[in-house]
Design an enzyme around this catalytic site. Structure first.
Site, PDB file in Angstrom:
ATOM      1  N   GLY A  93      51.597  40.291  38.855  1.00 23.93           N
ATOM      2  CA  GLY A  93      51.266  41.426  38.009  1.00 23.93           C
ATOM      3  C   GLY A  93      50.261  40.924  36.988  1.00 23.93           C
ATOM      4  N   GLY A  95      49.124  39.083  34.319  1.00 25.54           N
ATOM      5  CA  GLY A  95      49.759  38.021  33.551  1.00 25.54           C
ATOM      6  C   GLY A  95      48.978  37.557  32.342  1.00 25.54           C
ATOM      7  N   ARG A 182      36.388  43.702  30.633  1.00 29.40           N
ATOM      8  CA  ARG A 182      35.520  44.090  31.731  1.00 29.40           C
ATOM      9  C   ARG A 182      35.595  45.601  31.941  1.00 29.40           C
ATOM     10  NH1 ARG A 182      39.112  40.749  35.840  1.00 29.40           N
ATOM     11  NH2 ARG A 182      40.920  42.098  35.997  1.00 29.40           N
ATOM     12  N   ARG A 189      45.087  47.780  42.562  1.00 27.14           N
ATOM     13  CA  ARG A 189      44.912  46.777  43.613  1.00 27.14           C
ATOM     14  C   ARG A 189      45.743  47.135  44.840  1.00 27.14           C
ATOM     15  NH1 ARG A 189      44.140  41.642  40.134  1.00 27.14           N
ATOM     16  NH2 ARG A 189      43.927  42.486  38.039  1.00 27.14           N
ATOM     17  N   ASP A 263      46.110  40.978  45.974  1.00 30.42           N
ATOM     18  CA  ASP A 263      46.167  41.446  44.586  1.00 30.42           C
ATOM     19  C   ASP A 263      44.815  41.337  43.891  1.00 30.42           C
ATOM     20  OD1 ASP A 263      46.983  38.571  44.881  1.00 30.42           O
ATOM     21  OD2 ASP A 263      46.740  38.593  42.713  1.00 30.42           O
ATOM     22  N   ASN A 264      43.802  40.807  44.590  1.00 32.76           N
ATOM     23  CA  ASN A 264      42.445  40.727  44.044  1.00 32.76           C
ATOM     24  C   ASN A 264      41.495  41.723  44.705  1.00 32.76           C
ATOM     25  OD1 ASN A 264      43.162  38.708  42.308  1.00 32.76           O
ATOM     26  ND2 ASN A 264      42.274  37.051  43.494  1.00 32.76           N
ATOM     27  N   ASP A 273      37.624  40.158  39.396  1.00 32.13           N
ATOM     28  CA  ASP A 273      38.587  39.072  39.221  1.00 32.13           C
ATOM     29  C   ASP A 273      37.989  37.738  39.653  1.00 32.13           C
ATOM     30  OD1 ASP A 273      40.927  38.262  38.156  1.00 32.13           O
ATOM     31  OD2 ASP A 273      42.233  39.100  39.683  1.00 32.13           O
TER      32      ASP A 273
END
Length: 467
Positions: A93, A95, A182, A189, A263-264, A273
């Site tokens: 998640g 982090g 950003r 995701r 997750d990216n 990322d």
């Protein structure tokens, strides 16, 4: 030539609040000992009506994270699972970052402001929630160059140095710290869908699909596709289309993302990322960016495969809402869509007309044979821009048969080389900052990269793509 982002008034649009109870956790930003503004992206601040902030206001919002007016009252750390190097991990998640705000741009599209290095969250595990200043500088360089090269990327919006000494195992320590913001169209995701699958939560899966379709609008699937009226199938088609183009844009740029875990991968299609990224020093399909990628899973030449594999994980998750056949049909479109994107982007980068699939494929194949000698991609495209320097080899003969589609008389194309960010150049820029607090080389590089983007003009993309 590339136009500047369209100016807009500030129009808050915190739409994620409708699903925030189950897709995110409210968090608070860390309190930092110092706040030194190092980078503000006024080009993109204009697009969301924030360019009028003075530096003190900018730091208050993007260093101390005071909420923007009528926006999210508290930051949200998104919850997700994911495959990391093909191993499923439910314990991840946001982090060291969070979603800070959402606004509309001049075309009515939602844009997110998300952070990196803003402090610990419930998903930090053993991490300190911080970002090194070097990591922030690297992200500025990556996003600016990718944007210039037509890649659909997040934008580095702000960097504030925060005055802490960080210890890291992969760079000299102690090292300086920073909070980065950003800008992108979304931060949802594939791992967000994987989490809901693991929970067998069909109700919230349907709500997340609806949120994505409304927030990242795109075209319907082709008429001959099965299940083309089903929301989950529509979303998968759109993600496949976007990610096929993104993968092709990396390949044409000679860019290696480094960590293409599920997750990216952003369902908006944006590349984001950035950690151990690199640009190719020479054409090499086996080149890896991450020192910990021992098997070469995310090597340069394997990036399209990795992206398709991640799209497959989204399809698996969407089985909560749809049958297998229409989802597989959507995945089957990846290869032809990727090939079309390669033709389109390769010819655009060379500044020559497209002649059709077979002719474009022949040109790319001839190029692969020619660059096996070891030339960096940036020099190859620069030397042959607009059909220049075509020799009598196979590639040269094919290039001579095409009309230029670009102006090659501008001063940039008369230089010895284009601006680049190979690793030695990145280290040179960082050394100036680290040793002498000299930010001049970074700002000069950003200016040169933006001029490159202006001269290249906008990359061709299919209708309906989020840009």
């Amino acid at each position: 030539m590339r136009s500047e982002p369209q100016a807009s008034a500030y129009r808050p649009a915190p739409r994620i609040e409708a699903i925030s109870d189950w897709i995110a956790s409210p968090v608070s930003a860390a309190e930092f000992p110092r706040h030194i503004l190092r980078f503000r992206n006024d080009r993109w601040a204009r697009a969301v009506g924030l360019d009028g902030l003075d530096d003190a206001q900018w730091i208050a919002h993007f260093g101390q994270f005071e909420p923007l007016p009528d926006n999210l009252p508290q930051p949200l750390a998104l919850r997700y699972h994911g495959h990391q190097f093909r191993v499923y991990n439910p314990n991840i998640g946001d982090g060291r970052g969070f979603l800070f705000a959402q606004m509309l741009d001049g075309e009515g599209r939602v844009l997110d402001l998300g952070t990196k290095g803003s402090g610990q969250t419930p998903y930090s595990r053993d991490g300190d929630g911080r970002l090194t200043l070097k990591g922030a500088v690297r992200e500025i360089l990556a996003t600016e160059m990718l944007e210039a090269l037509g890649v659909n990327t997040s934008k580095t919006f702000s960097v504030v140095e925060t005055g802490e000494a960080l210890w890291r195992g992969d760079e000299p320590s102690p090292t300086r710290s920073a909070a980065l913001v950003r800008l992108s169209h979304g931060h949802v995701r594939i791992g967000s869908f994987q989490r809901l699958l693991a929970m067998d939560d069909a109700e919230h899966m349907a709500a997340l699909v609806d949120y994505c379709l409304a927030t990242f609008p795109g075209p319907l699937p082709p008429e001959d596709m099965p299940g083309r009226d089903e929301p989950a199938v529509i979303l998968l088609h759109q993600v496949v289309e976007r990610m096929a183009d993104t993968a092709a844009s990396w390949m044409v740029a000679g860019f290696v993302h480094g960590v293409l875990n599920s997750d990216n991968i952003n369902v908006s299609g944006e590349s984001f990322d950035y950690g151990p990224w690199r640009w190719l020093p020479r054409w090499d399909p086996a080149f890896t960016a991450a020192y910990f990628d021992h098997s070469g899973l995310y090597a340069f030449g394997r990036q399209p495969e990795a992206v398709l594999w991640d799209c497959g994980q989204l399809a698996v998750a969407l089985r909560l809402m749809a049958e297998t056949e229409p989802l597989v049909a959507a995945l089957d479109r990846f290869a032809p869509l990727y090939q079309q994107a390669m033709y389109r982007r390769f010819c655009w980068r060379l500044g020559v007309e497209q002649l059709g699939d077979e002719a474009d494929m022949a040109l790319i194949q001839a190029e692969k044979a020619m660059v096996a000698s070891g030339e960096a991609p940036e020099m190859f495209y620069f030397r042959h821009r607009g059909g220049r320097n075509a020799g009598n080899d196979g590639f040269g003969e094919l290039l001579k048969a095409r009309k230029p589609s670009a102006d090659t008389d501008a001063s940039l194309w008369q230089e010895d080389a284009p601006p680049g960010v190979l690793i030695d150049e990145v280290e040179r820029i960082w050394s100036a900052i680290d040793e002498g607090d000299d930010w001049g080389p970074l700002h000069e590089k950003v200016a040169a990269i933006r001029e490159l983007g202006r001269q290249l003009g906008p990359a061709p993309v299919p209708a309906g793509h989020i840009r």
